[in-house]
Design a protein around this motif. Structure first.
Motif, PDB file in Angstrom:
ATOM      1  N   PRO A 374       0.934  -1.094  -0.017  1.00 62.99           N
ATOM      2  CA  PRO A 374       0.086  -0.204  -0.146  1.00 62.99           C
ATOM      3  C   PRO A 374       0.712   1.366  -0.218  1.00 62.99           C
ATOM      4  O   PRO A 374       0.147   2.872  -0.475  1.00 62.99           O
ATOM      5  N   ASP A 375       2.299   0.848   0.454  1.00 60.03           N
ATOM      6  CA  ASP A 375       2.856   1.609   0.841  1.00 60.03           C
ATOM      7  C   ASP A 375       4.153   2.582  -0.964  1.00 60.03           C
ATOM      8  O   ASP A 375       5.413   2.650  -0.196  1.00 60.03           O
ATOM      9  N   ALA A 376       3.514   1.511  -1.264  1.00 58.03           N
ATOM     10  CA  ALA A 376       4.988   1.664  -2.755  1.00 58.03           C
ATOM     11  C   ALA A 376       5.317   2.719  -3.449  1.00 58.03           C
ATOM     12  O   ALA A 376       4.396   3.596  -3.084  1.00 58.03           O
ATOM     13  N   ALA A 377       6.626   2.562  -3.845  1.00 61.11           N
ATOM     14  CA  ALA A 377       7.402   3.216  -4.214  1.00 61.11           C
ATOM     15  C   ALA A 377       6.776   4.518  -5.770  1.00 61.11           C
ATOM     16  O   ALA A 377       6.696   5.800  -5.314  1.00 61.11           O
ATOM     17  N   ILE A 378       5.594   3.609  -6.216  1.00 61.90           N
ATOM     18  CA  ILE A 378       5.617   3.897  -6.817  1.00 61.90           C
ATOM     19  C   ILE A 378       3.862   4.458  -6.939  1.00 61.90           C
ATOM     20  O   ILE A 378       3.269   5.520  -7.819  1.00 61.90           O
ATOM     21  N   LYS A 379       3.847   4.718  -5.840  1.00 61.90           N
ATOM     22  CA  LYS A 379       2.632   5.575  -5.655  1.00 61.90           C
ATOM     23  C   LYS A 379       2.174   7.407  -5.600  1.00 61.90           C
ATOM     24  O   LYS A 379       1.762   7.428  -6.399  1.00 61.90           O
ATOM     25  N   ALA A 380       4.119   7.551  -5.372  1.00 61.69           N
ATOM     26  CA  ALA A 380       3.968   9.001  -5.573  1.00 61.69           C
ATOM     27  C   ALA A 380       3.766   9.841  -6.989  1.00 61.69           C
ATOM     28  O   ALA A 380       3.673  10.603  -7.465  1.00 61.69           O
ATOM     29  N   GLN A 381       3.563   8.589  -8.480  1.00 63.14           N
ATOM     30  CA  GLN A 381       3.413   8.690  -9.389  1.00 63.14           C
ATOM     31  C   GLN A 381       1.971   8.619 -10.023  1.00 63.14           C
ATOM     32  O   GLN A 381       1.253   8.672 -10.964  1.00 63.14           O
ATOM     33  N   THR A 382       1.658   7.593  -8.872  1.00 62.60           N
ATOM     34  CA  THR A 382      -0.086   7.574  -9.077  1.00 62.60           C
ATOM     35  C   THR A 382      -0.780   8.290  -8.412  1.00 62.60           C
ATOM     36  O   THR A 382      -1.778   8.708  -9.159  1.00 62.60           O
ATOM     37  N   ASP A 383      -0.521   9.071  -7.284  1.00 63.11           N
ATOM     38  CA  ASP A 383      -1.027  10.233  -7.131  1.00 63.11           C
ATOM     39  C   ASP A 383      -0.750  11.332  -7.789  1.00 63.11           C
ATOM     40  O   ASP A 383       0.015  11.755  -8.619  1.00 63.11           O
ATOM     41  N   THR A 384      -2.218  12.316  -7.815  1.00 60.89           N
ATOM     42  CA  THR A 384      -1.606  13.405  -8.584  1.00 60.89           C
ATOM     43  C   THR A 384      -1.445  14.506  -8.296  1.00 60.89           C
ATOM     44  O   THR A 384      -2.966  15.085  -7.431  1.00 60.89           O
ATOM     45  N   PRO A 385      -0.682  15.361  -8.045  1.00 55.43           N
ATOM     46  CA  PRO A 385      -0.813  16.531  -6.865  1.00 55.43           C
ATOM     47  C   PRO A 385      -2.080  17.301  -7.224  1.00 55.43           C
ATOM     48  O   PRO A 385      -2.303  17.319  -8.192  1.00 55.43           O
ATOM     49  N   PRO A 386      -2.715  17.917  -6.520  1.00 51.84           N
ATOM     50  CA  PRO A 386      -2.194  18.042  -4.807  1.00 51.84           C
ATOM     51  C   PRO A 386      -2.482  17.350  -4.297  1.00 51.84           C
ATOM     52  O   PRO A 386      -1.682  17.323  -3.490  1.00 51.84           O
ATOM     53  N   ILE A 387      -2.551  16.076  -5.075  1.00 50.57           N
ATOM     54  CA  ILE A 387      -3.147  14.983  -3.500  1.00 50.57           C
ATOM     55  C   ILE A 387      -2.449  13.880  -3.981  1.00 50.57           C
ATOM     56  O   ILE A 387      -1.731  13.855  -4.070  1.00 50.57           O
ATOM     57  N   VAL A 388      -2.127  13.934  -1.417  1.00 57.01           N
ATOM     58  CA  VAL A 388      -1.447  12.479  -1.537  1.00 57.01           C
ATOM     59  C   VAL A 388      -2.057  11.646  -0.498  1.00 57.01           C
ATOM     60  O   VAL A 388      -2.590  11.955   0.545  1.00 57.01           O
ATOM     61  N   SER A 389      -2.901  10.672  -1.435  1.00 54.10           N
ATOM     62  CA  SER A 389      -2.942   9.459  -0.636  1.00 54.10           C
ATOM     63  C   SER A 389      -3.032   8.753   0.736  1.00 54.10           C
ATOM     64  O   SER A 389      -1.552   9.046   0.760  1.00 54.10           O
ATOM     65  N   GLY A 390      -3.843   8.379   1.264  1.00 48.53           N
ATOM     66  CA  GLY A 390      -3.824   7.428   2.565  1.00 48.53           C
ATOM     67  C   GLY A 390      -3.097   6.253   2.161  1.00 48.53           C
ATOM     68  O   GLY A 390      -1.690   5.440   2.532  1.00 48.53           O
TER      69      GLY A 390
END
Length: 495
Positions: A374-390
């Motif tokens: 759930p905290d995968a490094a690719i999460k940074a590319q999955t969230d679309t700014p300005p969103i930072v999801s859980g």
């Protein structure tokens, strides 16, 4: 879309004539997409389509807006879920704007999300140049056509899981994404990692054949079957209110609210598109049932592997046939790797409840099994700014055979997809696209993104991510573990 709900009141269902059959328009003779296809055909020939992998959430929304904005003649749109959140409202606004400039819009949606939204359906269907039809609606109707459809298909359990948009019968987007914030990286709680493909050329005509098959089937009911009073607001007043709300959305600050000029993006497409041939595949609607063709097509595609089969699939509940097929391939020397959700990344814990007991059987075949963190490094590319999801969850349904063949679509490896839903996808023969997708899947299987599920020396399950080794399936909370146990009490076919 949700904003229109307060604007009308419904009346009792009325008897309506069966809608006339309708079909995709001929490919637009001019416009951005006609020029794009001509430029691609000049380079690769008229028999091949061009494909662009859409694995980035923000780009996937941008490309849908591009299709809608640049459409000159027609938009055919078919989705399982279309939420009335920020991204859903944005897509809806742009579609209505397209209709306003004369584009013919046909919309098919599953009734599961709109079961109590007669007002919404009525207002959309009342727009000029827009026609709406619903798959297997929960309501009863008085016309013989509708009664037949609702009586011959099990009303609650059969749903249309398709996802498709076709513009000017020249460009299409097919894949796993529904229309809603979590599919485009805009949900602050969690976002999906998902995969679509944009196709230019013959694949668009194949997609139109799929759309027309559903559009003209008795199980797909015209929205005109629902009576409704006149709206208290004009379409212009509704559109103005929607526009003001969208302008205030912080989530959409990097997306144009109004129609844009996409010339520069389109100019780059000829170089970006991977050439290939395709076959759009789908479950068909027969006279009194769904013909579950995808449950045969997907295994047959997998069985063509000679060396390697890479699978990324969000919801995996296998059966003995699936495991036997995998075992046979592995005995022939094929390496099989599967990535799916962990309990910790799962948005539907009930699926994990019925997947979990199969883990050892999957590993016993020789499959390499991976589960998304759930905290995968690719999460940074999955969230679309300005969103930072859980957290991040997996929603993709794709596979690669021998780095030459690709499947991308809606088909999960579970009983619901095999036995109940209508499913779809596209089989693509394109080494370039296949290599790109294979590299993506391999990246997702790396320790920074996933746990590899293994058996230790004692034959017990472990989850390994680098030096992090766990002997209990990863979960985000105690409540998730409770849910995982609770849903084992229910049959897997309901999830």
């Amino acid at each position: 879309m949700a904003s229109v709900c307060s604007c009308t009141t419904t009346t009792a269902p009325k008897e309506v004539p069966e809608p006339e059959p309708g079909y995709a328009l001929e490919p637009g003779k001019d416009g951005a997409f006609a020029d794009l296809e001509a430029a691609f055909a000049e380079k690769h020939g008229t028999r091949k389509s061009g494909f662009l992998l859409l694995d980035n959430n923000a780009e996937s929304l941008h490309q849908r807006l591009m299709l809608i904005d640049e459409a000159r003649y027609s938009l055919d749109i078919q989705y399982y879920l279309w939420y009335g959140d920020d991204s859903g409202e944005l897509v809806f606004k742009r579609v209505m704007d397209a209709a306003g400039r004369g584009v013919r819009v046909r919309l098919i949606t599953d009734d599961v999300l709109l079961a109590s939204e007669d007002e919404t359906i009525a207002v959309i269907d009342a727009y000029p140049n827009v026609e709406v039809r619903l798959f297997n609606p929960w309501r009863q109707h008085s016309s013989q056509r509708n009664v037949k459809a609702t009586q011959t298909i099990e009303r609650f359990n059969y749903r249309m899981h398709n996802k498709l948009i076709v513009a000017d019968n020249r460009v299409a987007i097919l894949g796993g994404r529904n229309l809603g914030d979590e599919y485009f990286g805009l949900n602050s709680t969690f976002n999906f990692l998902d995969i679509d493909v944009l196709g230019v050329g013959p694949v668009a005509r194949e997609s139109s054949e799929l759309f027309d098959h559903f559009w003209n089937n008795p199980a797909v009911v015209s929205a005109s079957a629902f009576g409704h009073d006149q709206s208290e607001q004009s379409p212009a007043e509704i559109a103005s209110a929607d526009l003001e709300r969208l302008k205030k959305s912080e989530r959409l600050q990097h997306f144009p609210i109004e129609r844009q000029n996409w010339d520069e993006i389109l100019k780059s497409f000829v170089q970006r598109l991977h050439p290939g041939t395709s076959k759009v595949v789908y479950d068909t609607l027969e006279e009194d049932a769904i013909s579950q063709k995808m449950a045969t097509i997907i295994p047959e595609f997998s069985e063509t592997a000679k060396n390697e089969l890479l699978v990324v699939n969000a919801y995996v509940i296998p059966n003995e046939d699936m495991l036997k097929g995998a075992r046979d391939l592995i005995q022939k020397g094929v390496k099989i790797k599967i990535l799916t959700n962990s309990l910790a990344s799962q948005d539907v814990p009930a699926v994990n409840s019925h997947y979990g007991p199969w883990r050892k059987a999957i590993l016993d075949t020789g499959i390499e099994l991976y589960e998304l963190r759930p905290d995968a490094a690719i999460k940074a590319q999955t969230d679309t700014p300005p969103i930072v999801s859980g957290f991040i969850g997996l929603h993709s349904k794709a596979s690669v055979v021998d780095r030459t063949g690709v499947y991308i679509g809606s088909f999960n490896l579970d009983p619901r997809a095999r036995d109940f839903n209508t499913e779809m996808g596209v089989l693509i023969d394109s080494p370039e696209l296949a290599e790109e997708l294979a590299l993506l899947v391999e990246e997702l299987m790396q320790p920074q993104n996933s746990w590899q599920v293994k058996l230790n020396d004692e034959g017990k399950l472990i989850w390994q991510s680098g030096e992090d080794i766990r002997t209990r399936q990863p979960a985000q909370s105690f409540w998730q573990r409770v849910q995982d146990v609770f849903f084992k009490l229910f049959p897997s076919k309901y999830f």
